[in-house]
Write a protein that holds these residues in place. Sequence first.
Motif, mmCIF file in Angstrom:
data_model
loop_
_atom_site.group_PDB
_atom_site.id
_atom_site.type_symbol
_atom_site.label_atom_id
_atom_site.label_comp_id
_atom_site.label_asym_id
_atom_site.label_seq_id
_atom_site.Cartn_x
_atom_site.Cartn_y
_atom_site.Cartn_z
ATOM 1 N N ALA A 180 -15.846 47.563 -52.496
ATOM 2 C CA ALA A 180 -16.390 46.989 -51.269
ATOM 3 C C ALA A 180 -16.814 48.084 -50.306
ATOM 4 C CB ALA A 180 -15.347 46.084 -50.599
ATOM 5 N N ALA A 181 -17.776 47.751 -49.461
ATOM 6 C CA ALA A 181 -18.178 48.647 -48.381
ATOM 7 C C ALA A 181 -17.295 48.387 -47.175
ATOM 8 C CB ALA A 181 -19.637 48.405 -48.020
ATOM 9 N N LEU A 182 -16.941 49.458 -46.473
ATOM 10 C CA LEU A 182 -16.164 49.352 -45.246
ATOM 11 C C LEU A 182 -17.098 49.549 -44.056
ATOM 12 C CD1 LEU A 182 -13.013 51.478 -46.182
ATOM 13 C CD2 LEU A 182 -13.167 48.985 -46.025
ATOM 14 N N GLU A 183 -17.070 48.600 -43.127
ATOM 15 C CA GLU A 183 -17.938 48.665 -41.958
ATOM 16 C C GLU A 183 -17.104 48.484 -40.706
ATOM 17 O OE1 GLU A 183 -20.856 45.631 -42.539
ATOM 18 O OE2 GLU A 183 -21.672 46.528 -44.389
ATOM 19 N N LEU A 184 -17.362 49.328 -39.714
ATOM 20 C CA LEU A 184 -16.684 49.242 -38.427
ATOM 21 C C LEU A 184 -17.574 48.443 -37.495
ATOM 22 C CD1 LEU A 184 -14.128 50.222 -36.948
ATOM 23 C CD2 LEU A 184 -15.423 52.232 -36.229
ATOM 24 N N VAL A 185 -17.108 47.251 -37.109
ATOM 25 C CA VAL A 185 -17.906 46.343 -36.284
ATOM 26 C C VAL A 185 -17.084 45.936 -35.066
ATOM 27 C CG1 VAL A 185 -19.186 44.170 -36.202
ATOM 28 C CG2 VAL A 185 -19.085 45.476 -38.344
ATOM 29 N N ASP A 186 -17.523 46.351 -33.893
ATOM 30 C CA ASP A 186 -16.828 46.009 -32.641
ATOM 31 C C ASP A 186 -15.340 46.371 -32.699
ATOM 32 O OD1 ASP A 186 -19.211 44.998 -31.589
ATOM 33 O OD2 ASP A 186 -18.831 43.004 -32.405
ATOM 34 N N GLY A 187 -15.049 47.523 -33.275
ATOM 35 C CA GLY A 187 -13.672 47.968 -33.348
ATOM 36 C C GLY A 187 -12.839 47.287 -34.411
ATOM 37 N N GLN A 188 -13.454 46.444 -35.214
ATOM 38 C CA GLN A 188 -12.740 45.732 -36.269
ATOM 39 C C GLN A 188 -13.191 46.224 -37.640
ATOM 40 O OE1 GLN A 188 -13.183 41.507 -35.657
ATOM 41 N NE2 GLN A 188 -12.488 41.602 -33.533
ATOM 42 N N ALA A 189 -12.311 46.033 -38.635
ATOM 43 C CA ALA A 189 -12.610 46.449 -40.006
ATOM 44 C C ALA A 189 -13.274 45.297 -40.752
ATOM 45 C CB ALA A 189 -11.331 46.861 -40.724
ATOM 46 N N GLN A 190 -14.442 45.574 -41.297
ATOM 47 C CA GLN A 190 -15.143 44.566 -42.086
ATOM 48 C C GLN A 190 -15.222 45.048 -43.528
ATOM 49 O OE1 GLN A 190 -18.213 41.976 -40.349
ATOM 50 N NE2 GLN A 190 -19.636 43.017 -41.711
ATOM 51 N N ILE A 191 -14.758 44.210 -44.447
ATOM 52 C CA ILE A 191 -14.768 44.518 -45.878
ATOM 53 C C ILE A 191 -15.833 43.647 -46.534
ATOM 54 C CG2 ILE A 191 -13.435 44.508 -48.011
ATOM 55 C CD1 ILE A 191 -10.927 44.921 -46.343
ATOM 56 N N VAL A 192 -16.828 44.297 -47.140
ATOM 57 C CA VAL A 192 -17.956 43.581 -47.738
ATOM 58 C C VAL A 192 -18.010 43.904 -49.232
ATOM 59 C CG1 VAL A 192 -20.438 43.157 -47.656
ATOM 60 C CG2 VAL A 192 -19.215 43.774 -45.557
ATOM 61 N N PRO A 193 -17.574 42.989 -50.109
ATOM 62 C CA PRO A 193 -17.578 43.258 -51.552
ATOM 63 C C PRO A 193 -18.991 43.500 -52.081
ATOM 64 C CG PRO A 193 -16.195 41.369 -51.025
ATOM 65 C CD PRO A 193 -16.965 41.688 -49.789
ATOM 66 N N ARG A 194 -19.101 44.501 -52.966
ATOM 67 C CA ARG A 194 -20.397 44.802 -53.576
ATOM 68 C C ARG A 194 -20.352 44.704 -55.100
ATOM 69 N NH1 ARG A 194 -23.607 47.814 -49.996
ATOM 70 N NH2 ARG A 194 -25.164 47.762 -51.653
ATOM 71 N N ASP A 195 -19.145 44.731 -55.664
ATOM 72 C CA ASP A 195 -19.021 44.588 -57.114
ATOM 73 C C ASP A 195 -17.636 44.040 -57.419
ATOM 74 O OD1 ASP A 195 -20.013 45.121 -59.912
ATOM 75 O OD2 ASP A 195 -18.189 46.345 -59.925
#
Length: 263
Positions: A180-195
């Motif tokens: 998964a890709a890790l994204e920092l959004v508004d101070g929160q951790a966002q986990i976005v699966p890619r495979d």
Amino acid sequence: MRRLVIALLVLVGLFIAVDFGAAALAESAVSRQMREQIGLVDDPSVRINGFPFLTQAISGEYSSVDVDATRIRVGELRELTVHAQLRDVTAPLPMLLGSGPKSLSVREVEGTVRIPADDIERLVPGMDDLRIENVDDYAIEQAVEDGADKSLRTIEPENAVRLVGTTALLDEETEVSVIAALELVDGQAQIVPRDVRIGGDDAEPLPPAVQRTLTQRFTLRIDPGSLPLAATPTRLRAAGGAIEISGYADDLTLGDAAVSATG
């Protein structure tokens, strides 16, 4: 000569004992202040770095102070760990050890919140034994060679994570591996699966319908609360079996008043 050596050793031992004793008292005072400042239930662990302590105490200037707190609860999260390193701290010893108001000046704070695998497991329905692993260039390239979408190559390894756990599929416990890709959004951790793979990270790609279902399950937005001492989140990564959010704040005044910062 022997007596002189023994006397010197005794004096050195006494100095070290006094130094550590004074440091312990100061660390206790800072700990109580940090509990109020960060809003903790219990006193955090505090370590004033550098030896000897008394040399720093006389000047009232400390190169760095580490503050650690564990098992912090925020929303559904139960096992958060908070670490703050205070750098270039100014705090006169009489003020620290006295009974009056406390005030510390800090040039820079690096604050970190760690989200462990157990907490993330609670957010993924039906998942057990979750592990958080780092991903490198080789792992990404291998996943593409094993059938993952070529767009996976666009993820920087430092902004990626592999989540591995077991779940029940067709009444059988099956291993699931997710890059998964890790994204920092508004101070929160966002986990976005890619495979997503079933049966290990070298398994064949899943049918689109199953891939979508598991992708939705692992898509997470995690709010661990604010970083300690108003640090601004700047980095999100997988480290040491956890996911870390970290950031910085500059020129703080800590004390009975609210935290103030200029950057």
